[in-house]
Design an enzyme around this catalytic site. Sequence first.
Site, short mmCIF file in Angstrom:
data_model
loop_
_atom_site.label_atom_id
_atom_site.label_comp_id
_atom_site.label_asym_id
_atom_site.label_seq_id
_atom_site.Cartn_x
_atom_site.Cartn_y
_atom_site.Cartn_z
N LYS A 298 -36.87 43.25 -16.70
CA LYS A 298 -38.09 43.35 -15.90
C LYS A 298 -39.05 44.43 -16.33
O LYS A 298 -38.68 45.48 -16.82
CB LYS A 298 -37.72 43.58 -14.42
CG LYS A 298 -37.10 42.33 -13.83
CD LYS A 298 -37.11 42.40 -12.33
CE LYS A 298 -38.50 42.16 -11.78
NZ LYS A 298 -38.49 42.17 -10.33
N HIS B 197 -59.30 28.61 -5.07
CA HIS B 197 -58.07 28.39 -4.30
C HIS B 197 -56.83 28.72 -5.14
O HIS B 197 -55.75 28.19 -4.87
CB HIS B 197 -57.96 26.96 -3.79
CG HIS B 197 -59.21 26.43 -3.17
ND1 HIS B 197 -59.49 26.53 -1.82
CD2 HIS B 197 -60.31 25.84 -3.73
CE1 HIS B 197 -60.67 25.99 -1.57
NE2 HIS B 197 -61.20 25.57 -2.71
N SER C 172 -36.72 48.01 -14.16
CA SER C 172 -35.84 47.87 -13.00
C SER C 172 -34.52 48.53 -13.34
O SER C 172 -34.05 48.46 -14.47
CB SER C 172 -35.62 46.39 -12.70
OG SER C 172 -34.42 46.23 -11.95
N GLU D 183 -49.61 47.40 -7.95
CA GLU D 183 -49.18 47.18 -6.57
C GLU D 183 -49.58 48.36 -5.68
O GLU D 183 -50.00 48.18 -4.54
CB GLU D 183 -47.66 46.99 -6.52
CG GLU D 183 -47.22 45.69 -7.17
CD GLU D 183 -45.72 45.64 -7.40
OE1 GLU D 183 -45.06 44.80 -6.79
OE2 GLU D 183 -45.19 46.45 -8.18
#
Length: 467
Positions: free
Chosen positions: A293, A166, A287, A300
């Site tokens: 970042k 979970h 970024s 992704e």
Amino acid sequence: MAESNTDTKSSNQMWGGRFASGPDAIMEEINASIGFDKKLFAQDIRGSVAHATMLAHQGIISAEDKDKIVQGLNTILSEIESGNFEFSRRLEDIHMNIEARLATLIGPAAGRLHTARSRNDQVALDFRLWVKEELEKTERMLTSLIAAFLDRAEEHAESVMPGFTHLQTAQPVTFGHHCMAYVEMFGRDRSRVRHAIEHLDESPIGAAALAGTGYPIDRHMTAKALGFREPTRNSIDTVSDRDFAIEFLSIAAITGMHLSRLAEEIVIWSTPQFGFVRLSDAFSTGSSIMPQKKNPDAAELVRAKTGRINGSLIALLTIMKGLPLAYSKDMQEDKEQVFDAAESLELAIAAMTGMVRDMTVNTQRMKAAAGSGFSTATDLADWLVREAGLPFRDAHHVTGRAVALAESKGCDLADLPLSDLQAIHSAITDKVYDVLTVEASVASRKSFGGTAPSEVRRQIAFWRARN
Ligand code: ARG
């Protein structure tokens, strides 16, 4: 490679005998597949060479015509490979583009190549050859991915991390064990690929339009020349089915699902909050506005490619499901789905292989996280069963009270003083602290397939021998 689109109103040179005029422009546009099936040029030429060679061997065409045909086809092969071939949409598909060029190159002998064959068995052959090569490539790529995981697993056979259910901390495991879970998944994907190669390893050529042919062809000869195990057994099935392409897409979808779960884990692990891994510069982006970042874009995109691959599988299943036997033109829509999925799958496997090899694993962060969240609670319960003879249900209850106490004190189980533990259950001794560390917890799980470093090393040895 320019596409010429002249002379639309003259009748087709392949079936012009019955047609007074050429197709409407829209008809030509919807009908043509050359825009994508030109990808099959090498397979088409290989198939035609094998077919012509067999025709001559069987005395169906002369050796002289066969030589001209083979020579012409080889010329066309180098023309296409060097970008000096003009594909024409008027000529519909790769088969007719090549045959028309052959006629220009060698004259009337070109017309003998299509003896005892149809575009129906021709396209089934070309596409099978293409899918077979793609499956072989997928097999090799999965082998590299598995090798990358084996190396990381070996390196981290003892590195403790939290195991999750979970996405809540469950029990400590080793990072090596987690890596080996992926080895199992990609190992099954690879064996699905091997089975698919076995299923499609039959030669379609010679099935002709659907019924076979009256010419004395030798389908075993062409099958052998093209590297197939044997010829297909039923000519109707041969030109009708595309299950080999659907099988490829199913495998791509399952593999893509596995890759996507891995990608998702990498996205989570590489957040500053988790900090389990740091992606290399080679597999992340920055970024344009937030200098701090480092984004896991490749992971992704692997996660997103799954959507395309699943779409292709559903598209081809839907295309095929209502078709009466044998060939229908609907089947021309099979290729783009497979080409697109193959490209996505290749990219996804390559990207994940690179990421797995390159990422820096922060073992300290992993270990610290493994110890938090009372991850050794099960070990305490097991100790009570083993050392104090409690039934597991009672041990579970006692442990629950210890967890509640630690939680209220804001500390870990291992930080509770013995007096606190003994107040909960008098049978607890200071020996219990031996099992409350994450290392002890992990080392104790020696059951077959378990997370103990000794067991993980056994799993690695098993796969090294098979990779
Ligand atoms: N371009 C066609 C395809 O991809 C080739 C087969 C055409 N056969 C036919 N009977 N029209 O399916």
